[in-house]
Write an enzyme that holds these catalytic residues in place. Structure first.
Site: not given
Length: 223
Positions: A99, A198, A200
């Site tokens: 990002c 994202h 994660e």
């Protein structure tokens, strides 16, 4: 077998969840996470790869532009991550920008950003969500396509800015349905990639975990 040390950058305070999840993915694939925050650029520790995480908007002064939106900048973090990205590119280290990290990678390569995407979204939602509700369209010949094993994937979206003019040495490897850049990579380097979403928060999806696996593998190969 060598366990590569992977620097994970972030703000001085907060962002515990994303940094924890990135560190967990790095450990899972055999790396050693090293957390870095503002001030650490004065004396960088040894590391073999880098993850630049998401967060506040990048100060437009870094790409010679005037602010177009209400400022939400973190100049101390900008300084840290500028130093880390420049160091990684100079030494040829594997790097994953997430990002904000993808945006700053582009800026450090000489590109610039759209500061507000609201007027550019016609087919995609303005809503920010960690859930994989948006469509990713991947370039068939890209490194990202080989990692994901598909030309389409589902991603999340937490950003209000994105890459505009590409930086030197980077190519676009994925877009969304509004043709907004969602991923860039550097074909001439071992592993340099920026993703606008994202991953994660999507570790439950095997293809999203491959981004971290590829980073750690590339760092390990450097020996």
């Amino acid at each position: 077998m060598k366990r590569p040390r992977i620097a994970i950058t972030g703000p001085r305070r907060g962002a515990f969840g994303p940094r924890f999840l990135v560190a967990r993915a790095i450990r899972y694939y055999g790396g050693v996470p090293i957390q870095l925050g503002p001030g650490d650029e004065r004396r960088l520790p040894r590391y073999d790869g880098v993850v630049v995480t998401g967060g506040h908007d990048i100060d437009p002064v870094l790409y010679a532009a005037e602010p177009e939106v209400k400022p939400r900048y973190d100049t101390a973090r900008d300084a840290l991550e500028t130093a880390v990205i420049d160091d990684a590119l100079h030494r040829g280290l594997p790097l994953l920008g997430i990002c904000r990290g993808a945006q700053l990678l582009n800026v450090r390569c000489g590109g610039n950003l759209f500061q507000d995407l609201r007027s550019r979204r016609k087919l995609t939602s303005h809503r920010r969500t960690i859930l994989p509700l948006k469509t990713l369209c991947v370039d068939a010949g890209s490194h990202l396509a080989r990692l994901l094993g598909a030309q389409h994937a589902r991603i999340n979206s937490l950003h209000n800015q994105a890459i505009n003019q590409l930086g030197e040495g980077l190519v676009v490897s994925a877009r969304d349905l509004d043709q907004i850049t969602q991923a860039v990579e550097a074909p001439g380097r071992r592993f340099v990639m920026g993703v606008q979403w994202h991953p994660e928060f999507l570790l439950f999806l095997p293809r999203q975990r491959r981004l971290f696996k590829a980073l750690v593998s590339a760092a390990r190969e450097l020996g």
